[in-house]
Design an enzyme around this catalytic site. Structure first.
Site, mmCIF file in Angstrom:
data_model
loop_
_atom_site.group_PDB
_atom_site.id
_atom_site.type_symbol
_atom_site.label_atom_id
_atom_site.label_comp_id
_atom_site.label_asym_id
_atom_site.label_seq_id
_atom_site.Cartn_x
_atom_site.Cartn_y
_atom_site.Cartn_z
ATOM 1 N N CYS A 1 -7.317 5.156 -2.850
ATOM 2 C CA CYS A 1 -6.416 5.970 -2.131
ATOM 3 C C CYS A 1 -6.181 7.321 -2.482
ATOM 4 O O CYS A 1 -5.198 7.696 -3.143
ATOM 5 C CB CYS A 1 -4.984 5.061 -2.303
ATOM 6 S SG CYS A 1 -5.057 3.391 -2.428
ATOM 7 N N ALA A 2 -7.257 8.244 -2.024
ATOM 8 C CA ALA A 2 -6.981 9.420 -2.437
ATOM 9 C C ALA A 2 -6.280 10.705 -1.754
ATOM 10 O O ALA A 2 -6.104 11.535 -2.337
ATOM 11 C CB ALA A 2 -8.592 9.883 -2.411
ATOM 12 N N GLY A 3 -5.924 10.343 -0.441
ATOM 13 C CA GLY A 3 -5.214 11.376 0.052
ATOM 14 C C GLY A 3 -3.939 11.796 -0.445
ATOM 15 O O GLY A 3 -3.199 10.845 -0.833
ATOM 16 N N GLY B 1 -5.036 15.493 -4.629
ATOM 17 C CA GLY B 1 -4.948 16.153 -5.928
ATOM 18 C C GLY B 1 -5.465 15.290 -7.106
ATOM 19 O O GLY B 1 -6.179 15.824 -8.027
ATOM 20 N N LYS B 2 -5.483 14.013 -7.078
ATOM 21 C CA LYS B 2 -5.661 13.273 -8.324
ATOM 22 C C LYS B 2 -7.352 13.207 -8.240
ATOM 23 O O LYS B 2 -8.062 13.284 -9.202
ATOM 24 C CB LYS B 2 -5.307 11.776 -8.468
ATOM 25 C CG LYS B 2 -3.920 11.930 -8.849
ATOM 26 C CD LYS B 2 -3.168 10.626 -9.225
ATOM 27 C CE LYS B 2 -1.695 10.848 -9.156
ATOM 28 N NZ LYS B 2 -0.999 10.883 -7.715
ATOM 29 N N GLU C 1 -10.028 7.298 1.720
ATOM 30 C CA GLU C 1 -8.850 7.536 2.056
ATOM 31 C C GLU C 1 -8.994 6.922 3.691
ATOM 32 O O GLU C 1 -9.745 7.068 4.192
ATOM 33 C CB GLU C 1 -8.391 9.059 2.290
ATOM 34 C CG GLU C 1 -7.101 9.541 2.918
ATOM 35 C CD GLU C 1 -5.841 8.574 2.729
ATOM 36 O OE1 GLU C 1 -5.461 8.542 1.471
ATOM 37 O OE2 GLU C 1 -5.198 8.067 3.671
ATOM 38 N N ASP D 1 -10.447 1.380 5.032
ATOM 39 C CA ASP D 1 -9.503 0.646 4.463
ATOM 40 C C ASP D 1 -9.805 0.051 3.080
ATOM 41 O O ASP D 1 -10.684 -0.418 3.002
ATOM 42 C CB ASP D 1 -9.144 -0.346 5.524
ATOM 43 C CG ASP D 1 -7.533 -1.287 4.920
ATOM 44 O OD1 ASP D 1 -7.344 -1.439 3.938
ATOM 45 O OD2 ASP D 1 -7.153 -1.533 6.069
ATOM 46 N N ASP E 1 -4.085 4.676 -6.485
ATOM 47 C CA ASP E 1 -2.738 5.592 -6.531
ATOM 48 C C ASP E 1 -2.125 5.117 -5.166
ATOM 49 O O ASP E 1 -2.074 5.711 -4.365
ATOM 50 C CB ASP E 1 -2.927 6.775 -6.669
ATOM 51 C CG ASP E 1 -1.900 7.622 -6.890
ATOM 52 O OD1 ASP E 1 -0.987 7.284 -7.043
ATOM 53 O OD2 ASP E 1 -1.990 8.944 -6.463
ATOM 54 N N CYS F 1 3.880 6.541 -7.381
ATOM 55 C CA CYS F 1 5.075 7.464 -8.057
ATOM 56 C C CYS F 1 6.436 6.793 -7.375
ATOM 57 O O CYS F 1 7.358 7.428 -7.126
ATOM 58 C CB CYS F 1 4.860 8.950 -7.117
ATOM 59 S SG CYS F 1 4.897 8.523 -5.329
#
Ligand code: SAM
Length: 461
Positions: A278-280, A283-284, A303, A328, A344, A397
Site C-alpha cells: 500500500c505504497a501511495g 514516503g515509506k 498502490e 488491488d 501500511d 497511522c
C-alpha cells in the site's frame, strides 16, 4: 474608542474586509459544504489572494486553530445564542472566538474585523448579532469559559476532556483505550493537547541519495530517533534543492521508523525481494527502496489508486531498484514469493490528527466498519505473498485498537503458519515503548511523531 464601527466619518472602511479572515472563513465554509481538505484548499487560496509571510502564518493559525477547536467554541456560542445560529454566521463567530480566546488578537480588533467580515460575506443584518455575541465571548477568558461549558471531570471524564481538548467523545475513548488501562488523566490530556499543536516539518535524507552536507546550512536539528531525520525550524521545504531533486523528502519521523523497522526485522535466508503493498503516496517506499538499494534488494511498490501511484513514481524516481505497480493489494499476484512485505494499511488516521485540522470532526466510528475488514484482507494476503521465513510488517497511522492489535490478532487467530515477531527489539534506542508487548506504538506527546503502530509477523510454514 478604537472600535472602527464607531467612526461614522469613515463609512468606506465598513466595506473593507481583511483578506486573511475572509480566506479563513471561505475555507471553513468549503470544509462544511464541500468536504474540502484544509491542507489542499488553504495554500491555494493564500496563493490566489497574494497572502504570504506573516499574514499567511496568521491565516494558517486562525484557520487550523478554529477548525480544531470548533466544537468547543460551539459550546460557548450555544450558551450565548440558544435560539440557534446559521452556519455561515457560526463560522464567523467561531473565527472571532478563536482570535479572542486563543490568539493574541485584541478583543476590539477581533470583534470589529468579524463584524466587517459578516457585512462583506453575509450581509448587514447579522452584523449586530455578531457584535453582541463576540463582546460577550470577550467578557471571560478561555479557562473560565471551559469551566462553564464543559462537564466536570468527576461526573463525565470523557465529556470533560472532549470539550476541554476539542475532540469528539469517541476519539477520546479510542485514544484512552489505546494508551492502555488505566491511562492517567494527565497522559490522555497530554495526548489530546498534542493533537492541537501543528507538527514540526521533518525531512528524511534518503540514505545513498543525500547526506549531512545536503542538510548543512538548514535551520533545524537532527531528528531524535531516525538517523535520517532532520527537524526543520521553519521555511518552505519545497525551496530546498535536495527536496526538489527527490534525494530528500518530507516525512514524519514516526513514518521513518516504520520503514526502518520493516527493513530491520530479521529474516532467515535471502533478503532481496521486497514488496510495499500500500505504497501511495510513496514516503515509506522511497525510504525502503533506498535502504534496500544499499543491501542489494529490489522493491515493488504497489498502490491501488492510479493517481496515488503517480505520486509513488515521483517519490522513488531516483531509485533504480524500485518498480511501481497498480493493483488491488488484496488480489495482487506474484511470480515468486517475497522476503519482506510491508502493509501500511489505509486507516482512520487517528494518529495524525495534528496534521489535518478537520479530520477529527469528519471521521466517524462507522468508518471502521469498512476499514477493518480491508486491513485484515490486506494483511492476510500479504502473508500469502511472503515466503516461509519471510516477514510481513503491518503498520497504521492510527492507534485505534480495532485497527492495530485487533487486526493482527484476528489474522493470527485464523491461521497456523504465522508467528508474531517482537518489533520493539529492532528499535532499541526508542524510548517509551511498551516492551512487554511485541508491538511498537509511537505517540505524539511522547515521541513528537504521529501515533504509528507497527507489528511484524513471520511465515513459519
Ligand atoms: C496509509 S496510506 C500508505 C502511505 C504510504 N505507505 C506512505 O508512506 O506514503 C494507505 C494507502 O493504501 C492505499 N490502498 C487502499 N486500498 C488499497 C488496496 N485494496 N490495495 C492497495 N492499496 C490500497 C490507499 O490508496 C493509500 O494510498
Amino acid at each position: 474608542m478604537a472600535d472602527r464601527r464607531s467612526r461614522p466619518d469613515r463609512p468606506q472602511l465598513r466595506q473593507r474586509v481583511d483578506p486573511t479572515r475572509k480566506v479563513a472563513w471561505e475555507v471553513m465554509r468549503a470544509v462544511e459544504e464541500q468536504d474540502a481538505y484544509v491542507n489542499l484548499l488553504l495554500p491555494a487560496l493564500l496563493r490566489e489572494n497574494g497572502i504570504a509571510g506573516r499574514d499567511a502564518a496568521f491565516t494558517t493559525e486562525l484557520t487550523h486553530g478554529t477548525i480544531r477547536r470548533s466544537r468547543t467554541y460551539d459550546a460557548v456560542l450555544d450558551t450565548l445564542a440558544p435560539k440557534g445560529i446559521d452556519a455561515p454566521v457560526r463560522d464567523v463567530l467561531r473565527l472571532g472566538t478563536h482570535q479572542i480566546l486563543a490568539m493574541r488578537v485584541p478583543s476590539h480588533a477581533a470583534v470589529s474585523t468579524s463584524v466587517d467580515l459578516t457585512r462583506a460575506v453575509i450581509g448587514h443584518r447579522p452584523a449586530s448579532f455578531v457584535n453582541a455575541v463576540l463582546r460577550k465571548v470577550a467578557a471571560s477568558d478561555l479557562p473560565t469559559w471551559l469551566e462553564r461549558v464543559a462537564p466536570s471531570y468527576e461526573d463525565d471524564p470523557v465529556g470533560h476532556l472532549a470539550v476541554v481538548h476539542a475532540h469528539p467523545r469517541w476519539i477520546v475513548e479510542a485514544l484512552r483505550d489505546a494508551l492502555g488501562a488505566p491511562a492517567a488523566e494527565g497522559e490522555l490530556a497530554a495526548l489530546l493537547e498534542a493533537d492541537n499543536a501543528a507538527p514540526q516539518v521533518t525531512l528524511v535524507a534518503r540514505p545513498g541519495l543525500a547526506d549531512a552536507d545536503d542538510l548543512a546550512g538548514l535551520s533545524g536539528s537532527p531528528g531524535e530517533w531516525s538517523p535520517y531525520a532532520f527537524r526543520l525550524e521553519g521555511g518552505d521545504p519545497g525551496a530546498i534543492e535536495g527536496v526538489r531533486e527527490g534525494r530528500i523528502g518530507v516525512q514524519d519521523e514516526g513514518s521513518q521508523l516504520v520503514a526502518i523497522a520493516a527493513a530491520a526485522v530479521p529474516v532467515a535466508g535471502p533478503d532481496a525481494r521486497w514488496l510495499d503493498l500500500c505504497a501511495g503516496p510513496g514516503g515509506k517506499a522511497a525510504l525502503l527502496g533506498a535502504l534496500g538499494a544499499a543491501r542489494g534488494a529490489e522493491l515493488v511498490a504497489n498502490e491501488v489508486t492510479p493517481h496515488r501511484a503517480e505520486l509513488v513514481r515521483s517519490a522513488v524516481r531516483l531509485l533504480d531498484n524500485t518498480e511501481v505497480v497498480v493493483h488491488d493489494g488484496r488480489t495482487l499476484e506474484a511470480d515468486a514469493p517475497y522476503d519482506r512485505v510491508v502493509v501500511d494499511a489505509p486507516c482512520t488516521g487517528l494518529g495524525a490528527l495534528r496534521r489535518r485540522p478537520e479530520a477529527r470532526w469528519r471521521r466517524q466510528p462507522s468508518d471502521l466498519v469498512g476499514l477493518v475488514p480491508l486491513q485484515r484482507d490486506l494483511l492476510a494476503h500479504a502473508l500469502d505473498l511472503v515466503r516461509v521465513g519471510g516477514v510481513v510488517t503491518y503498520a497504521t497511522c492510527s492507534p485505534h485498537l480495532a485497527e492495530t492489535r485487533g487486526v493482527v490478532e484476528a489474522v493470527l487467530g485464523a491461521r497456523d503458519d504465522v508467528e508474531l515477531v517482537d518489533v520493539t527489539s529492532v528499535l532499541p534506542e526508542v524510548p517509551y515503548l511498551d516492551r512487554s508487548t511485541p508491538y511498537v506504538q509511537l505517540w505524539p506527546h511522547l515521541h513528537g511523531t504521529d501515533a504509528m503502530f507497527v507489528a511484524a509477523l513471520r511465515r513459519t510454514a
